[in-house]
Design a protein around this motif. Sequence first.
Motif, PDB file in Angstrom:
ATOM      1  N   ARG A  28       0.809  -1.147  -0.174  1.00 46.43           N
ATOM      2  CA  ARG A  28      -0.028   0.058   0.088  1.00 46.43           C
ATOM      3  C   ARG A  28       0.943   1.339   0.068  1.00 46.43           C
ATOM      4  O   ARG A  28       0.540   2.264  -0.709  1.00 46.43           O
ATOM      5  CB  ARG A  28      -1.059   0.137   1.134  1.00 46.43           C
ATOM      6  N   TYR A  29       1.850   1.334   0.824  1.00 40.28           N
ATOM      7  CA  TYR A  29       2.808   2.251   0.874  1.00 40.28           C
ATOM      8  C   TYR A  29       3.696   2.461  -0.605  1.00 40.28           C
ATOM      9  O   TYR A  29       3.451   3.668  -0.810  1.00 40.28           O
ATOM     10  CB  TYR A  29       3.814   2.260   1.923  1.00 40.28           C
ATOM     11  N   SER A  30       3.974   1.534  -1.116  1.00 35.92           N
ATOM     12  CA  SER A  30       4.507   1.592  -2.386  1.00 35.92           C
ATOM     13  C   SER A  30       3.530   2.242  -3.458  1.00 35.92           C
ATOM     14  O   SER A  30       3.891   2.877  -4.211  1.00 35.92           O
ATOM     15  CB  SER A  30       5.155   0.099  -2.918  1.00 35.92           C
ATOM     16  N   GLU A  32       0.621   3.848  -3.057  1.00 33.80           N
ATOM     17  CA  GLU A  32       0.406   5.410  -2.956  1.00 33.80           C
ATOM     18  C   GLU A  32       1.458   6.138  -3.264  1.00 33.80           C
ATOM     19  O   GLU A  32       1.234   7.143  -4.067  1.00 33.80           O
ATOM     20  CB  GLU A  32       0.095   5.560  -1.414  1.00 33.80           C
ATOM     21  N   SER A  33       2.752   5.648  -2.908  1.00 40.09           N
ATOM     22  CA  SER A  33       3.818   6.606  -3.483  1.00 40.09           C
ATOM     23  C   SER A  33       4.077   6.380  -4.897  1.00 40.09           C
ATOM     24  O   SER A  33       4.324   7.697  -5.755  1.00 40.09           O
ATOM     25  CB  SER A  33       5.066   5.944  -2.648  1.00 40.09           C
ATOM     26  N   ILE A  34       3.866   5.406  -5.662  1.00 42.82           N
ATOM     27  CA  ILE A  34       3.812   5.403  -6.977  1.00 42.82           C
ATOM     28  C   ILE A  34       3.024   6.219  -7.792  1.00 42.82           C
ATOM     29  O   ILE A  34       2.989   6.959  -8.625  1.00 42.82           O
ATOM     30  CB  ILE A  34       3.709   3.871  -7.700  1.00 42.82           C
ATOM     31  N   LYS A  36       1.091   8.853  -6.590  1.00 47.87           N
ATOM     32  CA  LYS A  36       1.718  10.146  -6.148  1.00 47.87           C
ATOM     33  C   LYS A  36       2.536  10.722  -7.041  1.00 47.87           C
ATOM     34  O   LYS A  36       2.621  11.830  -7.705  1.00 47.87           O
ATOM     35  CB  LYS A  36       1.947  10.404  -4.789  1.00 47.87           C
ATOM     36  N   LEU A  37       3.711   9.751  -7.528  1.00 54.20           N
ATOM     37  CA  LEU A  37       4.727  10.322  -8.419  1.00 54.20           C
ATOM     38  C   LEU A  37       4.412  10.119  -9.748  1.00 54.20           C
ATOM     39  O   LEU A  37       5.204  10.634 -10.485  1.00 54.20           O
ATOM     40  CB  LEU A  37       6.022   9.603  -7.981  1.00 54.20           C
ATOM     41  N   VAL A  44       8.671   2.805 -13.739  1.00 51.04           N
ATOM     42  CA  VAL A  44       8.875   2.446 -12.456  1.00 51.04           C
ATOM     43  C   VAL A  44       9.348   1.036 -12.096  1.00 51.04           C
ATOM     44  O   VAL A  44       8.728   0.152 -12.836  1.00 51.04           O
ATOM     45  CB  VAL A  44       7.247   2.802 -11.698  1.00 51.04           C
ATOM     46  N   VAL A  46       9.978  -1.429  -8.698  1.00 51.44           N
ATOM     47  CA  VAL A  46      10.048  -1.822  -7.210  1.00 51.44           C
ATOM     48  C   VAL A  46      10.607  -3.068  -7.105  1.00 51.44           C
ATOM     49  O   VAL A  46      10.466  -3.991  -7.457  1.00 51.44           O
ATOM     50  CB  VAL A  46       8.629  -1.505  -6.675  1.00 51.44           C
TER      51      VAL A  46
END
Length: 105
Positions: A28-30, A32-34, A36-37, A44, A46
Amino acid sequence: VIEERLRTRSDITVFRASGGTNVEAALRYSGESILKLAPKLSSVVVWFLTDGEETFCLQENVAARIPNSKADKLYGYYNTPNNNGLTPYQEYLVGYMQNVYDNVR
């Protein structure tokens, strides 16, 4: 100064696992960060590393232990693989990341 910084970041104790694994929180953190960016990215990649089985999940955005007792009514959802080799919970996580991927393109 540089040598000391390298030593504290590469010492074996930095890589020792000492807690539960929460794959869902990491994805989820990954994700959301993706997202957002995404407007600023051309691609990308990861790398996701883990030390073992997931032991925690998110329930209403709070970490909760994944049931390990067959008597628990949610045991099958988290622990029993289907014909694809994934548990329903893992399929949910794959679906989440598929959604992230679909929204980056």
